[in-house]
Design a protein around this motif. Structure first.
Motif, PDB file in Angstrom:
ATOM      1  N   ILE A  94     -38.334  11.655  -7.149  1.00 58.34           N
ATOM      2  CA  ILE A  94     -37.233  11.598  -8.103  1.00 58.34           C
ATOM      3  C   ILE A  94     -37.395  10.380  -9.013  1.00 58.34           C
ATOM      4  CG2 ILE A  94     -34.731  11.398  -8.380  1.00 58.34           C
ATOM      5  CD1 ILE A  94     -35.671  14.079  -7.226  1.00 58.34           C
ATOM      6  N   ASN A  95     -37.235  10.602 -10.325  1.00 58.09           N
ATOM      7  CA  ASN A  95     -37.202   9.486 -11.273  1.00 58.09           C
ATOM      8  C   ASN A  95     -35.815   8.855 -11.197  1.00 58.09           C
ATOM      9  OD1 ASN A  95     -39.825  10.010 -12.179  1.00 58.09           O
ATOM     10  ND2 ASN A  95     -39.111  11.476 -13.707  1.00 58.09           N
ATOM     11  N   ALA A  96     -35.693   7.827 -10.391  1.00 55.90           N
ATOM     12  CA  ALA A  96     -34.381   7.266 -10.059  1.00 55.90           C
ATOM     13  C   ALA A  96     -33.885   6.316 -11.134  1.00 55.90           C
ATOM     14  CB  ALA A  96     -34.448   6.548  -8.710  1.00 55.90           C
ATOM     15  N   GLY A  97     -32.573   6.403 -11.406  1.00 56.14           N
ATOM     16  CA  GLY A  97     -31.886   5.444 -12.247  1.00 56.14           C
ATOM     17  C   GLY A  97     -31.297   4.338 -11.381  1.00 56.14           C
ATOM     18  N   PRO A  98     -30.387   3.530 -11.934  1.00 60.29           N
ATOM     19  CA  PRO A  98     -29.891   2.351 -11.204  1.00 60.29           C
ATOM     20  C   PRO A  98     -29.161   2.679  -9.915  1.00 60.29           C
ATOM     21  CG  PRO A  98     -28.617   2.736 -13.223  1.00 60.29           C
ATOM     22  CD  PRO A  98     -29.820   3.610 -13.288  1.00 60.29           C
ATOM     23  N   LEU A  99     -28.391   3.757  -9.875  1.00 60.49           N
ATOM     24  CA  LEU A  99     -27.615   4.072  -8.673  1.00 60.49           C
ATOM     25  C   LEU A  99     -28.492   4.682  -7.586  1.00 60.49           C
ATOM     26  CD1 LEU A  99     -24.349   5.454 -10.329  1.00 60.49           C
ATOM     27  CD2 LEU A  99     -24.938   3.118  -9.688  1.00 60.49           C
ATOM     28  N   LEU A 100     -29.398   5.554  -7.968  1.00 61.02           N
ATOM     29  CA  LEU A 100     -30.303   6.134  -6.972  1.00 61.02           C
ATOM     30  C   LEU A 100     -31.259   5.086  -6.426  1.00 61.02           C
ATOM     31  CD1 LEU A 100     -31.197   9.687  -8.328  1.00 61.02           C
ATOM     32  CD2 LEU A 100     -29.862   9.117  -6.294  1.00 61.02           C
ATOM     33  N   ARG A 101     -31.649   4.120  -7.261  1.00 62.19           N
ATOM     34  CA  ARG A 101     -32.515   3.045  -6.747  1.00 62.19           C
ATOM     35  C   ARG A 101     -31.808   2.249  -5.654  1.00 62.19           C
ATOM     36  NH1 ARG A 101     -34.357   2.643 -12.247  1.00 62.19           N
ATOM     37  NH2 ARG A 101     -32.833   1.001 -12.700  1.00 62.19           N
ATOM     38  N   LEU A 102     -30.508   2.016  -5.827  1.00 60.60           N
ATOM     39  CA  LEU A 102     -29.738   1.323  -4.787  1.00 60.60           C
ATOM     40  C   LEU A 102     -29.669   2.159  -3.514  1.00 60.60           C
ATOM     41  CD1 LEU A 102     -26.751  -0.204  -6.790  1.00 60.60           C
ATOM     42  CD2 LEU A 102     -28.586  -1.457  -5.651  1.00 60.60           C
ATOM     43  N   GLU A 103     -29.488   3.473  -3.664  1.00 66.48           N
ATOM     44  CA  GLU A 103     -29.423   4.352  -2.497  1.00 66.48           C
ATOM     45  C   GLU A 103     -30.769   4.398  -1.782  1.00 66.48           C
ATOM     46  OE1 GLU A 103     -27.917   7.111   0.326  1.00 66.48           O
ATOM     47  OE2 GLU A 103     -27.040   5.572  -0.958  1.00 66.48           O
ATOM     48  N   ILE A 104     -31.844   4.449  -2.534  1.00 67.30           N
ATOM     49  CA  ILE A 104     -33.179   4.432  -1.934  1.00 67.30           C
ATOM     50  C   ILE A 104     -33.395   3.129  -1.172  1.00 67.30           C
ATOM     51  CG2 ILE A 104     -35.640   4.283  -2.486  1.00 67.30           C
ATOM     52  CD1 ILE A 104     -35.034   6.264  -4.818  1.00 67.30           C
ATOM     53  N   GLN A 105     -32.971   2.029  -1.761  1.00 65.43           N
ATOM     54  CA  GLN A 105     -33.102   0.735  -1.085  1.00 65.43           C
ATOM     55  C   GLN A 105     -32.302   0.716   0.214  1.00 65.43           C
ATOM     56  OE1 GLN A 105     -31.957  -2.569  -3.575  1.00 65.43           O
ATOM     57  NE2 GLN A 105     -32.332  -4.094  -1.987  1.00 65.43           N
ATOM     58  N   ARG A 106     -31.099   1.281   0.185  1.00 60.86           N
ATOM     59  CA  ARG A 106     -30.255   1.332   1.387  1.00 60.86           C
ATOM     60  C   ARG A 106     -30.928   2.154   2.480  1.00 60.86           C
ATOM     61  NH1 ARG A 106     -26.759   4.454   4.170  1.00 60.86           N
ATOM     62  NH2 ARG A 106     -27.166   6.281   2.866  1.00 60.86           N
ATOM     63  N   LEU A 107     -31.454   3.303   2.110  1.00 60.53           N
ATOM     64  CA  LEU A 107     -32.087   4.176   3.096  1.00 60.53           C
ATOM     65  C   LEU A 107     -33.345   3.531   3.680  1.00 60.53           C
ATOM     66  CD1 LEU A 107     -31.708   7.629   1.293  1.00 60.53           C
ATOM     67  CD2 LEU A 107     -30.526   6.888   3.378  1.00 60.53           C
ATOM     68  N   GLU A 108     -34.141   2.905   2.838  1.00 58.66           N
ATOM     69  CA  GLU A 108     -35.363   2.268   3.335  1.00 58.66           C
ATOM     70  C   GLU A 108     -35.036   1.088   4.253  1.00 58.66           C
ATOM     71  OE1 GLU A 108     -38.345   3.309   3.194  1.00 58.66           O
ATOM     72  OE2 GLU A 108     -38.235   4.878   1.676  1.00 58.66           O
ATOM     73  N   GLU A 109     -33.972   0.358   3.939  1.00 56.73           N
ATOM     74  CA  GLU A 109     -33.559  -0.741   4.818  1.00 56.73           C
ATOM     75  C   GLU A 109     -33.073  -0.198   6.155  1.00 56.73           C
ATOM     76  OE1 GLU A 109     -33.086  -4.558   6.092  1.00 56.73           O
ATOM     77  OE2 GLU A 109     -33.997  -3.908   4.205  1.00 56.73           O
ATOM     78  N   ALA A 110     -32.321   0.912   6.122  1.00 55.36           N
ATOM     79  CA  ALA A 110     -31.869   1.530   7.367  1.00 55.36           C
ATOM     80  C   ALA A 110     -33.048   2.019   8.198  1.00 55.36           C
ATOM     81  CB  ALA A 110     -30.922   2.695   7.053  1.00 55.36           C
ATOM     82  N   ARG A 111     -34.064   2.528   7.523  1.00 56.33           N
ATOM     83  CA  ARG A 111     -35.273   2.971   8.232  1.00 56.33           C
ATOM     84  C   ARG A 111     -35.965   1.803   8.921  1.00 56.33           C
ATOM     85  NH1 ARG A 111     -40.480   5.767   5.179  1.00 56.33           N
ATOM     86  NH2 ARG A 111     -41.453   6.704   7.008  1.00 56.33           N
ATOM     87  N   LEU A 112     -36.105   0.677   8.189  1.00 55.83           N
ATOM     88  CA  LEU A 112     -36.769  -0.486   8.762  1.00 55.83           C
ATOM     89  C   LEU A 112     -35.985  -1.037   9.954  1.00 55.83           C
ATOM     90  CD1 LEU A 112     -39.071  -2.530   8.641  1.00 55.83           C
ATOM     91  CD2 LEU A 112     -37.733  -3.840   6.976  1.00 55.83           C
ATOM     92  N   CYS A 113     -34.658  -1.056   9.854  1.00 52.70           N
ATOM     93  CA  CYS A 113     -33.837  -1.513  10.975  1.00 52.70           C
ATOM     94  C   CYS A 113     -34.044  -0.636  12.202  1.00 52.70           C
ATOM     95  CB  CYS A 113     -32.357  -1.512  10.585  1.00 52.70           C
ATOM     96  SG  CYS A 113     -31.907  -2.837   9.447  1.00 52.70           S
ATOM     97  N   ALA A 114     -34.130   0.679  11.981  1.00 51.41           N
ATOM     98  CA  ALA A 114     -34.355   1.596  13.102  1.00 51.41           C
ATOM     99  C   ALA A 114     -35.725   1.365  13.726  1.00 51.41           C
ATOM    100  CB  ALA A 114     -34.219   3.044  12.626  1.00 51.41           C
ATOM    101  N   VAL A 115     -36.735   1.100  12.903  1.00 48.62           N
ATOM    102  CA  VAL A 115     -38.073   0.797  13.423  1.00 48.62           C
ATOM    103  C   VAL A 115     -38.041  -0.470  14.267  1.00 48.62           C
ATOM    104  CG1 VAL A 115     -40.406   0.090  12.770  1.00 48.62           C
ATOM    105  CG2 VAL A 115     -39.321   1.988  11.577  1.00 48.62           C
TER     106      VAL A 115
END
Length: 275
Positions: free
Chosen positions: A147-168
């Motif tokens: 997805i070509n993300a704009g400002p809001l989707l970039r924040l959501e992607i960052q949130r999801l990736e951080e949640a993934r790293l925490c789970a790891v």
């Protein structure tokens, strides 16, 4: 969403190929079963300077998505009676993607991770490891990778990736409690290089190395992290990590035990490096 974006109705994909409709659909997916205001969509697509024709353009994107939905619904005998407007519902001031109780991978990921965290807090590391592995198995690549993300989707992607790293991090911690230091060593070797300022991962890596009879490598890992933190942030490692380092220097035998409470650094106290 945990990888490339994929949305299906009755098992049939209704993903458009055009970039902007896909971006709109990604916004609906991240707000599934909640009304997404038009103003939020406009912010994602055009920032603070939408074109004069933004309303017409947005309606064109919605119509494009509904046309793909209609094609998917017509292929399903069970859902043929449903209208695209039953799935992508118009509300005053916005739209709602109605999942009809269907599966959303982000929700499944969060359900498994929360169960894993609860098991960790209760000391059940077997369940914690299993639940967190199930959560991480849902990932198929970087979040919303296509997805070509704009400002809001970039924040959501960052949130999801951080949640993934925490789970790891927590899954590796559970595995260390279970004496699986050799099993996680190669994974940690990659992770500490990808996240050179992450103290939790460095602590896990040090323990896995130390328990594998590689004390020298464990001490080197600490020094690499310390050098990075001093160079980039001007701070020393946290007290917890420094204590772990000292314990290894002293040849602490307890660090070899599978039942050791893994030293997971808490909030960083800003200890400035000596100039």
């Amino acid at each position: 969403m945990l990888g490339t974006l994929s949305l299906c109705e009755a098992g049939i994909s209704f993903m458009p190929t055009a970039a902007k409709p896909r971006q709109v659909l990604a916004m609906f997916a991240t707000h599934a079963d909640r009304v997404l205001p038009v103003a939020t969509l406009v912010k994602e697509l055009w920032g603070d300077t939408p074109p004069p024709s933004f309303q017409t353009t947005l309606q064109t994107y919605i119509a494009h998505i509904r046309s793909h939905l209609r094609a998917a619904l017509l292929q399903s005998d069970e859902h043929r009676h449903r209208s695209p407007k039953d799935v992508l519902v118009t509300h005053p001031g916005g739209y709602l993607l109605n999942t009809g109780g269907g599966s959303v991978d982000v929700r499944e990921f969060e359900r498994h991770t929360f169960a894993g965290y609860r098991a960790m807090d209760s000391g059940d590391h077997v369940v914690a490891s299993r639940k967190l592995r199930s959560a991480l198995a849902l990932w198929r690549g970087p979040a919303l990778a296509d997805i070509n993300a704009g400002p809001l989707l970039r924040l959501e992607i960052q949130r999801l990736e951080e949640a993934r790293l925490c789970a790891v991090e927590r899954r590796i911690e559970a595995d260390l409690h279970l004496g699986r230091h050799r099993e996680v060593l190669s994974e940690l070797t990659v992770l500490v290089r990808q996240h050179p300022e992450n103290e939790s991962l460095c602590g896990h890596f040090m323990i896995a190395l130390y328990r594998s009879g590689r004390c020298g490598n464990a001490l080197e890992a600490f020094q690499r992290l310390r050098g990075t933190l001093i160079r980039d942030l001007g701070i020393e490692p946290s007290a917890a990590l420094r204590e772990l380092h000292l314990a290894m220097l002293g040849g602490a035998s307890g660090l070899d035990l599978a039942g050791l409470r893994t030293m997971r650094p808490g909030p960083h106290r800003m200890t400035r490096a000596a100039s």
